[in-house]
Write an enzyme that holds these catalytic residues in place. Structure first.
Site, PDB file in Angstrom:
ATOM      1  N   SER A  26      33.269 143.064 140.607  1.00  0.00           N
ATOM      2  CA  SER A  26      33.562 143.126 139.181  1.00  0.00           C
ATOM      3  C   SER A  26      34.946 143.754 139.047  1.00  0.00           C
ATOM      4  CB  SER A  26      32.528 143.977 138.449  1.00  0.00           C
ATOM      5  OG  SER A  26      33.014 144.247 137.148  1.00  0.00           O
ATOM      6  N   ILE A  27      35.833 143.056 138.365  1.00  0.00           N
ATOM      7  CA  ILE A  27      37.230 143.490 138.248  1.00  0.00           C
ATOM      8  C   ILE A  27      37.503 143.939 136.818  1.00  0.00           C
ATOM      9  CG2 ILE A  27      39.652 142.697 138.468  1.00  0.00           C
ATOM     10  CD1 ILE A  27      38.342 142.280 141.101  1.00  0.00           C
ATOM     11  N   ASN A 152      30.786 136.739 128.303  1.00  0.00           N
ATOM     12  CA  ASN A 152      31.520 137.290 127.150  1.00  0.00           C
ATOM     13  C   ASN A 152      30.773 138.405 126.411  1.00  0.00           C
ATOM     14  OD1 ASN A 152      29.707 135.357 126.218  1.00  0.00           O
ATOM     15  ND2 ASN A 152      31.004 134.753 124.501  1.00  0.00           N
ATOM     16  N   GLU A 178      28.249 136.226 137.199  1.00  0.00           N
ATOM     17  CA  GLU A 178      28.844 136.907 138.361  1.00  0.00           C
ATOM     18  C   GLU A 178      30.138 137.621 137.973  1.00  0.00           C
ATOM     19  OE1 GLU A 178      28.309 133.752 137.875  1.00  0.00           O
ATOM     20  OE2 GLU A 178      30.012 132.492 138.423  1.00  0.00           O
ATOM     21  N   SER A 228      28.503 127.248 129.443  1.00  0.00           N
ATOM     22  CA  SER A 228      29.321 126.117 128.995  1.00  0.00           C
ATOM     23  C   SER A 228      28.490 124.831 128.946  1.00  0.00           C
ATOM     24  CB  SER A 228      30.487 125.943 129.960  1.00  0.00           C
ATOM     25  OG  SER A 228      29.980 125.658 131.240  1.00  0.00           O
ATOM     26  N   LEU A 243      10.324 119.713 134.931  1.00  0.00           N
ATOM     27  CA  LEU A 243       9.674 119.807 133.607  1.00  0.00           C
ATOM     28  C   LEU A 243       9.499 121.255 133.133  1.00  0.00           C
ATOM     29  CD1 LEU A 243       7.215 116.798 133.678  1.00  0.00           C
ATOM     30  CD2 LEU A 243       9.272 117.088 132.312  1.00  0.00           C
ATOM     31  N   GLU A 249      22.191 127.666 125.097  1.00  0.00           N
ATOM     32  CA  GLU A 249      23.168 128.171 124.116  1.00  0.00           C
ATOM     33  C   GLU A 249      24.540 127.903 124.706  1.00  0.00           C
ATOM     34  OE1 GLU A 249      22.661 129.465 121.171  1.00  0.00           O
ATOM     35  OE2 GLU A 249      20.499 129.776 121.198  1.00  0.00           O
ATOM     36  N   CYS A 283      31.653 131.972 121.634  1.00  0.00           N
ATOM     37  CA  CYS A 283      31.227 130.567 121.590  1.00  0.00           C
ATOM     38  C   CYS A 283      31.322 129.960 120.206  1.00  0.00           C
ATOM     39  CB  CYS A 283      29.790 130.482 122.081  1.00  0.00           C
ATOM     40  SG  CYS A 283      28.698 131.621 121.216  1.00  0.00           S
ATOM     41  N   GLY A 457      23.877 122.824 122.185  1.00  0.00           N
ATOM     42  CA  GLY A 457      22.678 123.492 122.664  1.00  0.00           C
ATOM     43  C   GLY A 457      21.365 122.870 122.257  1.00  0.00           C
ATOM     44  N   GLU A 461      17.986 131.055 119.247  1.00  0.00           N
ATOM     45  CA  GLU A 461      17.716 132.458 119.568  1.00  0.00           C
ATOM     46  C   GLU A 461      17.722 133.230 118.249  1.00  0.00           C
ATOM     47  OE1 GLU A 461      20.692 133.366 122.654  1.00  0.00           O
ATOM     48  OE2 GLU A 461      19.076 133.133 124.120  1.00  0.00           O
TER      49      GLU A 461
HETATM   50  P1  NAD Z   1      29.383 129.096 132.732  1.00  0.00           P
HETATM   51  O1  NAD Z   1      28.707 127.862 132.248  1.00  0.00           O
HETATM   52  O2  NAD Z   1      30.447 128.968 133.742  1.00  0.00           O
HETATM   53  O3  NAD Z   1      28.301 130.098 133.391  1.00  0.00           O
HETATM   54  C1  NAD Z   1      27.201 130.568 132.661  1.00  0.00           C
HETATM   55  C2  NAD Z   1      26.131 131.072 133.611  1.00  0.00           C
HETATM   56  O4  NAD Z   1      25.543 129.952 134.300  1.00  0.00           O
HETATM   57  C3  NAD Z   1      26.646 132.016 134.711  1.00  0.00           C
HETATM   58  O5  NAD Z   1      25.700 133.033 134.895  1.00  0.00           O
HETATM   59  C4  NAD Z   1      26.694 131.113 135.939  1.00  0.00           C
HETATM   60  O6  NAD Z   1      26.555 131.801 137.160  1.00  0.00           O
HETATM   61  C5  NAD Z   1      25.501 130.214 135.692  1.00  0.00           C
HETATM   62  N1  NAD Z   1      25.541 128.922 136.371  1.00  0.00           N
HETATM   63  C6  NAD Z   1      26.627 128.201 136.726  1.00  0.00           C
HETATM   64  N2  NAD Z   1      26.236 127.038 137.311  1.00  0.00           N
HETATM   65  C7  NAD Z   1      24.885 127.028 137.319  1.00  0.00           C
HETATM   66  C8  NAD Z   1      23.898 126.096 137.774  1.00  0.00           C
HETATM   67  N3  NAD Z   1      24.235 124.942 138.337  1.00  0.00           N
HETATM   68  N4  NAD Z   1      22.603 126.412 137.609  1.00  0.00           N
HETATM   69  C9  NAD Z   1      22.241 127.571 137.008  1.00  0.00           C
HETATM   70  N5  NAD Z   1      23.135 128.493 136.570  1.00  0.00           N
HETATM   71  C10 NAD Z   1      24.436 128.224 136.710  1.00  0.00           C
HETATM   72  O7  NAD Z   1      29.863 129.838 131.425  1.00  0.00           O
HETATM   73  P2  NAD Z   1      30.799 131.149 131.311  1.00  0.00           P
HETATM   74  O8  NAD Z   1      32.176 130.765 131.730  1.00  0.00           O
HETATM   75  O9  NAD Z   1      30.106 132.286 131.967  1.00  0.00           O
HETATM   76  O10 NAD Z   1      30.758 131.434 129.736  1.00  0.00           O
HETATM   77  C11 NAD Z   1      31.567 130.790 128.808  1.00  0.00           C
HETATM   78  C12 NAD Z   1      30.817 129.655 128.142  1.00  0.00           C
HETATM   79  O11 NAD Z   1      29.612 130.138 127.553  1.00  0.00           O
HETATM   80  C13 NAD Z   1      31.606 129.035 126.998  1.00  0.00           C
HETATM   81  O12 NAD Z   1      31.491 127.637 127.036  1.00  0.00           O
HETATM   82  C14 NAD Z   1      30.925 129.602 125.764  1.00  0.00           C
HETATM   83  O13 NAD Z   1      31.066 128.806 124.613  1.00  0.00           O
HETATM   84  C15 NAD Z   1      29.504 129.691 126.217  1.00  0.00           C
HETATM   85  N6  NAD Z   1      28.755 130.657 125.414  1.00  0.00           N
HETATM   86  C16 NAD Z   1      27.807 130.204 124.536  1.00  0.00           C
HETATM   87  C17 NAD Z   1      27.113 131.095 123.727  1.00  0.00           C
HETATM   88  C18 NAD Z   1      26.073 130.626 122.741  1.00  0.00           C
HETATM   89  O14 NAD Z   1      25.282 131.443 122.312  1.00  0.00           O
HETATM   90  N7  NAD Z   1      26.047 129.360 122.358  1.00  0.00           N
HETATM   91  C19 NAD Z   1      27.393 132.461 123.828  1.00  0.00           C
HETATM   92  C20 NAD Z   1      28.348 132.900 124.748  1.00  0.00           C
HETATM   93  C21 NAD Z   1      29.028 131.985 125.535  1.00  0.00           C
END
Ligand code: NAD
Length: 487
Positions: A26-27, A152, A178, A228, A243, A249, A283, A457, A461
């Protein structure tokens, strides 16, 4: 500065270190210092976390709802008592300024625990009269739920998933991002201290592969991801294969529409909140700001002036209002969009590049950036940047702006500024977004359901709606007469 936890994972009521696995850091984004080093969970650790959750869930589901509520409310009190410590950890992990983390992170997590703790004893089923015979419904837990977080809002996301899951009698295995692994462990400590049985909330660390192993684990009933759209698609596909129930989200590119009769000062405040709070890493941000041409010049002049008041600096100093971006990859991505906007022909109103902050030579700071004269087809207006980059687009006509606002595959949120309440309702009725704000932006009280339309999504929530996604309804038919049969 260090914020090294006792061990990487929290399983069955205690800190646990995994034997093998990839290590990661963690940086602190303001300085580049390593504040903690952790191990990604190996298979044995993942299995131990799920196994302990299976056992913990049985005990927890047999606990009365009143008692479950008491535990969650006690955890809320403990988060509040430790708000400063937790906020400092959140600032180190994310780079978000303490000015924000003191009020928005553990504080909103505590509200969520308190809210669902208060609902606990009110969750009841139905009695359905069938004319003599009758049916009952009851709401039962799903079992072991997996929560996967984005970077975030680390502790808020953990609470937004844990509180509704636990109040329904589920156990949760949570995998933080991570990039920001620390405060989920603190939440686990707090829940145990509040009286949660061991195993009911476990934390395992790691990258996407650990998330994927949790999703496909046979003893996991449900997954809730915040992340994302591309990750959402992967998780949905994997969950679909097995299933598993899924809540997603995901990201957005939300419109904020400012009509000619809007209060300009409030509209500018909302546009600032919708683009620069948390250094733009939210987001639901309203990153496509549609401004009526009649007020465009006045709006941009005031926006530019007030953006100049942003205080970039030491995130630990409570007067700092804009911190660094979370990571080097995020910095590179945001800087590339800042250049792209200029290449695409948008007019740079302010910002546009990296920011140098005295005493923080290695900080991942960028300037809050506003582009005007942005066209709908420009990539900066179509793609989620997740940084402090505001696109201002012109409009003249209500029907036209609504159709342009909806012309995206995202649908997380939207905002409308106007003093005309009929127009406000008419427009929000047509906007394809899970949350719409009228004359404000980005307020997400726990009482209000939150989630996305379209690719932003699946599921919701918060609010009463959150309960639907962590419970299942059992119908019980009670026959009060004889049983007829054909032979
Ligand atoms: P990310 O999708 O890169 O990672 C999210 C999480 O998914 C991490 O914990 C990651 O380790 C895990 N992950 C990655 N690949 C996976 C896989 N194949 N299977 C299971 N888990 C996996 O997103 P990020 O960069 O951490 O966060 C930013 C994104 O999150 C933005 O797109 C933002 O809009 C979204 N976001 C959405 C909400 C919401 O409530 N809608 C809130 C905050 C952030």
């Amino acid at each position: 500065m260090r914020a090294q936890p006792k061990a990487s994972h929290f399983i069955d009521g205690r800190y646990v270190e995994s034997k093998a696995g990839q290590s990661f850091k963690s940086i602190y984004p303001a300085t580049g210092e390593t504040i903690a080093t952790l191990n990604s969970a190996d298979e044995e650790t993942i299995n131990a976390a799920v196994e302990s959750a299976v056992a913990g869930q049985k005990i927890w589901a047999a606990t009365s709802p009143v008692e479950r509520g008491r535990v969650l409310r006690k955890a809320a009190d403990l988060l509040r008592e430790r708000n400063r410590e937790l906020s400092e950890i959140e600032t180190l992990d994310t780079g978000k300024p303490l000015q924000e983390t003191l009020v928005a992170d553990a504080a909103s997590g505590a509200e969520c625990l308190e809210y669902y703790g208060g609902l606990a004893a009110t969750l009841t089923g139905e009695h359905i009269d069938l004319g003599g015979s009758f049916a009952l419904t009851k709401r039962e837990p799903l079992g072991v739920c997996v929560g996967i977080g984005a970077w975030n809002y680390p502790i808020q996301i953990a609470c937004w998933k844990a509180a509704p899951a636990l109040v329904c009698g589920n156990a949760m295995v949570f995998k933080p991002s991570e990039v920001t692994p620390l405060n989920a462990l603190k939440l686990a400590e707090v829940l145990i201290e509040a009286g949660l049985p061991a195993g009911v909330f476990n934390v395992v660390q790691g990258f996407g592969d650990v998330g994927a192993q949790l999703v496909s684990h046979p003893d996991v009933a449900k997954v809730s991801l915040t992340g994302s759209v591309p990750t959402g698609a992967k998780v949905a596909a994997l969950a679909g294969e097995h299933l598993k129930k899924t809540t997603l989200e995901l990201g957005g590119k939300s419109p904020l529409i400012i009509f000619e009769d809007a209060d300009i000062e409030n509209a500018v405040s909302a546009a600032i909140n919708a683009n620069f709070y948390s250094t733009g890493q939210i987001c639901s941000n309203g990153t496509r700001v549609f401004v009526h041409t009649a007020i465009k010049d006045a709006f941009l002049a005031r926006l530019s002036e007030r953006t100049g008041n942003a205080v970039l600096g030491d995130p630990m100093n409570e007067t700092t209002s804009v911190g660094p971006l979370v990571s080097k990859p995020q910095l590179d991505k945001v800087l590339s969009y800042m250049s792209l906007g200029q290449e695409e022909g948008a007019r740079l109103v302010c910002g546009g590049g990296a920011a140098s902050v005295p005493n923080f030579p290695d900080g991942l700071f960028v300037q809050p950036t506003v582009f005007a004269d942005v066209e709908d087809t420009m990539r900066i207006a179509c793609e989620e940047i997740f940084g402090p980059v505001m696109c201002v687009l012109d409009f003249d006509d209500e029907a036209d702006v609504v159709s342009r606002a909806n012309a995206t595959s995202f649908g997380l949120a939207a905002g409308v500024f106007t003093k005309d309440i009929q127009r406000a309702y008419r427009v929000t009725d047509q906007l394809q977004a899970g949350t719409c704000w009228i004359n404000t932006y980005n307020l997400t009280p726990v009482e209000m359901p939150f989630g996305g339309y379209k690719k932003s999504g699946i599921g919701r929530e918060n609010g009463h709606a959150g309960i639907e996604y962590y419970s299942q309804v059992k119908s019980i038919y009670v026959e009060m007469d004889g049983v007829e049969s054909a032979f």
